[in-house]
Design a protein around this motif. Structure first.
Motif, PDB file in Angstrom:
ATOM      1  N   VAL A 171       0.825  -1.204   0.038  1.00 60.69           N
ATOM      2  CA  VAL A 171      -0.053  -0.040  -0.042  1.00 60.69           C
ATOM      3  C   VAL A 171       0.866   1.181   0.152  1.00 60.69           C
ATOM      4  N   ALA A 172       0.728   2.146  -0.933  1.00 60.98           N
ATOM      5  CA  ALA A 172       1.545   3.449  -1.044  1.00 60.98           C
ATOM      6  C   ALA A 172       0.405   4.487  -0.562  1.00 60.98           C
ATOM      7  N   ILE A 173       1.186   5.504   0.342  1.00 60.25           N
ATOM      8  CA  ILE A 173       0.430   6.749   0.747  1.00 60.25           C
ATOM      9  C   ILE A 173       1.345   7.952   0.351  1.00 60.25           C
ATOM     10  N   VAL A 174       0.821   9.063  -0.192  1.00 62.39           N
ATOM     11  CA  VAL A 174       1.685   9.934  -0.669  1.00 62.39           C
ATOM     12  C   VAL A 174       0.862  11.272  -0.107  1.00 62.39           C
ATOM     13  N   GLN A 175       1.448  12.254   0.830  1.00 63.64           N
ATOM     14  CA  GLN A 175       0.638  13.346   1.358  1.00 63.64           C
ATOM     15  C   GLN A 175       1.162  14.604   0.251  1.00 63.64           C
ATOM     16  N   TYR A 176       0.031  15.173   0.013  1.00 60.49           N
ATOM     17  CA  TYR A 176       0.483  16.547  -0.657  1.00 60.49           C
ATOM     18  C   TYR A 176       1.087  17.524   0.120  1.00 60.49           C
ATOM     19  N   PRO A 177       2.091  18.242  -0.612  1.00 57.81           N
ATOM     20  CA  PRO A 177       2.889  19.184   0.104  1.00 57.81           C
ATOM     21  C   PRO A 177       2.153  20.281   0.628  1.00 57.81           C
ATOM     22  N   ARG A 178       2.622  20.801   1.622  1.00 58.45           N
ATOM     23  CA  ARG A 178       1.861  22.069   2.329  1.00 58.45           C
ATOM     24  C   ARG A 178       2.849  22.970   1.996  1.00 58.45           C
ATOM     25  N   PHE A 179       2.308  24.309   1.237  1.00 61.63           N
ATOM     26  CA  PHE A 179       3.462  25.451   0.845  1.00 61.63           C
ATOM     27  C   PHE A 179       3.091  26.402   2.018  1.00 61.63           C
ATOM     28  N   GLU A 180       4.244  26.747   2.594  1.00 62.93           N
ATOM     29  CA  GLU A 180       4.259  28.008   3.717  1.00 62.93           C
ATOM     30  C   GLU A 180       3.791  29.276   2.961  1.00 62.93           C
ATOM     31  N   ARG A 181       4.395  29.600   2.024  1.00 61.67           N
ATOM     32  CA  ARG A 181       3.855  30.885   1.271  1.00 61.67           C
ATOM     33  C   ARG A 181       3.566  30.468  -0.321  1.00 61.67           C
ATOM     34  N   THR A 182       2.440  30.681  -0.738  1.00 61.14           N
ATOM     35  CA  THR A 182       2.158  30.632  -2.128  1.00 61.14           C
ATOM     36  C   THR A 182       1.742  31.880  -2.728  1.00 61.14           C
ATOM     37  N   HIS A 183       2.141  31.982  -3.989  1.00 62.94           N
ATOM     38  CA  HIS A 183       2.103  33.313  -4.375  1.00 62.94           C
ATOM     39  C   HIS A 183       1.279  33.094  -5.934  1.00 62.94           C
ATOM     40  N   VAL A 184       0.779  34.075  -6.437  1.00 60.21           N
ATOM     41  CA  VAL A 184       0.211  34.084  -7.623  1.00 60.21           C
ATOM     42  C   VAL A 184       1.056  34.217  -8.855  1.00 60.21           C
ATOM     43  N   CYS A 208      -2.596  40.922  -8.675  1.00 55.65           N
ATOM     44  CA  CYS A 208      -2.284  39.463  -7.824  1.00 55.65           C
ATOM     45  C   CYS A 208      -0.986  38.957  -8.200  1.00 55.65           C
ATOM     46  N   VAL A 209      -0.311  39.029  -9.326  1.00 60.31           N
ATOM     47  CA  VAL A 209       1.001  38.452  -9.730  1.00 60.31           C
ATOM     48  C   VAL A 209       1.896  38.982  -8.568  1.00 60.31           C
ATOM     49  N   GLY A 210       2.698  37.800  -8.106  1.00 58.73           N
ATOM     50  CA  GLY A 210       3.531  37.912  -7.089  1.00 58.73           C
ATOM     51  C   GLY A 210       3.049  37.944  -5.795  1.00 58.73           C
ATOM     52  N   THR A 211       1.673  38.443  -5.627  1.00 56.31           N
ATOM     53  CA  THR A 211       1.059  38.458  -4.276  1.00 56.31           C
ATOM     54  C   THR A 211       0.920  37.119  -3.518  1.00 56.31           C
ATOM     55  N   GLU A 212       1.070  37.158  -2.352  1.00 54.80           N
ATOM     56  CA  GLU A 212       0.797  35.829  -1.590  1.00 54.80           C
ATOM     57  C   GLU A 212      -0.733  35.890  -1.289  1.00 54.80           C
ATOM     58  N   ILE A 213      -1.186  34.527  -1.519  1.00 56.37           N
ATOM     59  CA  ILE A 213      -2.600  34.220  -1.705  1.00 56.37           C
ATOM     60  C   ILE A 213      -3.269  34.752  -0.261  1.00 56.37           C
ATOM     61  N   THR A 214      -2.799  34.685   0.680  1.00 61.74           N
ATOM     62  CA  THR A 214      -3.483  35.050   1.893  1.00 61.74           C
ATOM     63  C   THR A 214      -3.865  36.489   1.837  1.00 61.74           C
ATOM     64  N   ALA A 215      -3.179  37.308   1.072  1.00 62.16           N
ATOM     65  CA  ALA A 215      -3.506  38.847   0.921  1.00 62.16           C
ATOM     66  C   ALA A 215      -4.502  39.002  -0.219  1.00 62.16           C
ATOM     67  N   LEU A 216      -4.949  38.108  -1.008  1.00 67.50           N
ATOM     68  CA  LEU A 216      -5.672  38.530  -2.072  1.00 67.50           C
ATOM     69  C   LEU A 216      -7.176  39.200  -1.671  1.00 67.50           C
ATOM     70  N   PRO A 217      -7.780  38.550  -0.679  1.00 68.03           N
ATOM     71  CA  PRO A 217      -9.263  39.044  -0.124  1.00 68.03           C
ATOM     72  C   PRO A 217      -9.207  40.647   0.277  1.00 68.03           C
ATOM     73  N   ASP A 218      -8.075  41.086   0.730  1.00 67.73           N
ATOM     74  CA  ASP A 218      -8.086  42.424   1.157  1.00 67.73           C
ATOM     75  C   ASP A 218      -7.569  43.451  -0.184  1.00 67.73           C
ATOM     76  N   LEU A 219      -6.694  42.798  -1.004  1.00 68.59           N
ATOM     77  CA  LEU A 219      -6.321  43.477  -2.113  1.00 68.59           C
ATOM     78  C   LEU A 219      -7.260  43.661  -3.183  1.00 68.59           C
ATOM     79  N   LEU A 220      -7.991  42.663  -3.308  1.00 69.87           N
ATOM     80  CA  LEU A 220      -9.113  42.569  -4.387  1.00 69.87           C
ATOM     81  C   LEU A 220     -10.491  43.402  -4.081  1.00 69.87           C
ATOM     82  N   GLN A 221     -10.545  43.404  -2.860  1.00 68.93           N
ATOM     83  CA  GLN A 221     -11.911  44.069  -2.436  1.00 68.93           C
ATOM     84  C   GLN A 221     -12.147  45.498  -2.977  1.00 68.93           C
TER      85      GLN A 221
END
Length: 337
Positions: free
Chosen positions: A121-134, A184-197
């Protein structure tokens, strides 16, 4: 050769033969199949001492010997070296995984390949990215009042959503695309809601499309923090049913519990392959299994992979596969970040 080294060689031969044949191993068989450099009488004496030390046991009268959990543990701890993948195996692995187009694809390919290589049986976990950008936002006119919103992030994900809008021209689409990319380009995804509002407050002919596109970007880049795991090869357990004193049902139940699998990974170091055997596994359902686990990733993203199977496992091959595939996945992430 020192006596202790000779007995370790006898143990290695017993483990190797039992893994290959699934039959208890006798002294006569060891003499015929392995060049241990000693007489049959010496091998019988060594087997008796190994049994006294709790490393092998006799499942029933007149049978040969099979390894105990303690015996498997010593065998794994004293593996002189892992046998490398053969050149055809490595080329096949690299060719298969190189066809992956994004992180989802490479994880799905990896879990299938790992199950095939190890027959476990094989198990692979998806990577968790600390900082993801557009990386890029794209708008595509599909016709019939439909606009495709595509967003690409540096964790290798490409997500999309179709919006419906009327009265939209090519100029409108180009204008909105430029606006979205400038924010959006180069922006960390956690900042998108405030920037797009603020963009949604602009009152013009395409406000509704702009609102829909902004919400789509926020939704498509949201990371809920949950670990994602893929499993393949559970059918291999059925082929190993004879190796379990109980049924394989407890093992299957444990594999369905994501929390149990994450607990397995919690103790795995990031720079090595580890093996837990029998009751070393914290979950009761895995008490008759062995787990070979490793890690992959870099400073921005990390995750784990593992194989689970009966204790009668080809440990050297399983460890080699986990290490080789983990190394490949690390390189994949580095190239796609």
């Amino acid at each position: 050769m020192a006596t202790a080294d000779r007995r370790l060689n006898v143990l290695r031969a017993i483990v190797s033969d039992y893994v290959a044949t699934r039959e208890p191993v006798g002294s006569k068989m060891l003499v015929e199949r392995y060049d241990l450099g000693v007489s049959p009488a010496t091998i019988r004496n060594d087997m008796a001492i190994l049994e006294e030390e709790g490393l092998i046991y006799q499942p029933h009268t007149s049978a040969g010997r099979i390894p105990t959990v303690k015996g498997y543990r010593l065998f794994v701890d004293r593996l002189a070296q892992l046998k490398p993948m053969s050149l055809p195996e490595r080329r096949a692995m690299e060719s298969f995984l190189a066809e992956a187009v994004d992180i989802d694809d490479v994880v799905e390919r990896t879990v299938r390949l790992l199950a095939q290589l190890t027959r476990q049986v094989a198990i692979v976990q998806y990577p968790r990215f600390e900082r993801t950008h557009v990386v890029r936002v794209e708008l595509v006119d599909l016709g019939e009042r439909r606009i495709l919103v595509v967003i690409i992030t540096d964790d290798g994900q490409v997500n999309q959503r179709v919006l419906t809008a009327s009265g939209i021209t090519a100029e409108h689409i180009n204008q909105l695309r430029d606006q979205l990319n400038s924010i959006c380009v180069g922006t960390e995804i956690t900042a998108l809601p405030d920037l797009l509002q603020p963009l949604t407050l602009i009152g013009d002919d395409i406000r509704q499309l702009r609102i829909g596109a902004c919400q789509a970007i926020i939704d498509l880049t949201r990371r809920d923090g949950e670990d994602r795991i893929l499993i393949a090869g559970t059918a291999n357990l059925a082929r190993s049913g004879i190796d379990f004193r109980r049924t394989i049902v407890p093992v299957l139940d444990a594999l369905e519990e994501q929390v149990a699998l994450l607990r397995l990974f919690s103790a795995v170091p990031t720079d090595d392959v580890t093996v837990s055997i029998g009751e070393e596994n914290l979950h009761d359902g895995l008490s008759e299994t062995s787990v070979v686990a490793g890690a992959y990733g870099d400073e921005n993203a990390s995750a784990h992979l593992a194989v689970v199977g009966p204790m009668r496992m080809d440990y050297a091959s399983a460890m080699t596969a986990v290490r080789a595939i983990g190394t490949y996945l690390s390189h994949f992430l580095q190239q796609h970040n």
